[in-house]
Enzyme design. Structure first.
Site, short mmCIF file in Angstrom:
data_model
loop_
_atom_site.label_atom_id
_atom_site.label_comp_id
_atom_site.label_asym_id
_atom_site.label_seq_id
_atom_site.Cartn_x
_atom_site.Cartn_y
_atom_site.Cartn_z
N PRO A 129 0.83 -1.21 0.00
CA PRO A 129 0.00 0.00 0.00
C PRO A 129 0.87 1.26 0.00
O PRO A 129 1.88 1.33 0.70
CB PRO A 129 -0.79 -0.09 1.31
CG PRO A 129 -0.67 -1.51 1.74
CD PRO A 129 0.62 -2.00 1.20
N ILE A 130 0.45 2.23 -0.80
CA ILE A 130 1.12 3.52 -0.82
C ILE A 130 0.07 4.57 -0.47
O ILE A 130 -0.93 4.73 -1.18
CB ILE A 130 1.74 3.82 -2.20
CG1 ILE A 130 2.76 2.75 -2.56
CG2 ILE A 130 2.36 5.21 -2.21
CD1 ILE A 130 3.29 2.84 -3.97
#
Length: 63
Positions: free
Chosen positions: A2-3
């Site tokens: 996840p970013i």
């Protein structure tokens, strides 16, 4: 991996940004089960002259 990308007005301390990174990482871990070490947090600080609120810059508003 996840970013998480955060856009916010400049002016927070390094300690506040560290706390934000920590809390967002924990939230991502809890919400989707992502391993903490895989979470990336990007903070984009926007100058007050380039952050508009109600038709005026944040700098002009004294924010």
């Amino acid at each position: 991996m996840p970013i998480l990308q955060v856009n916010m007005m400049e002016g927070r301390s390094d300690e506040q940004k560290e706390a934000l990174i920590h809390e967002l990482t924990e939230a991502c871990y809890r919400a989707v089960g992502a391993p903490r070490e895989s979470v990336r947090v990007l903070i984009n600080e926007i100058p007050k002259t380039q952050f508009g609120i109600g038709g005026q810059s944040a700098k002009k508003l004294g924010r």
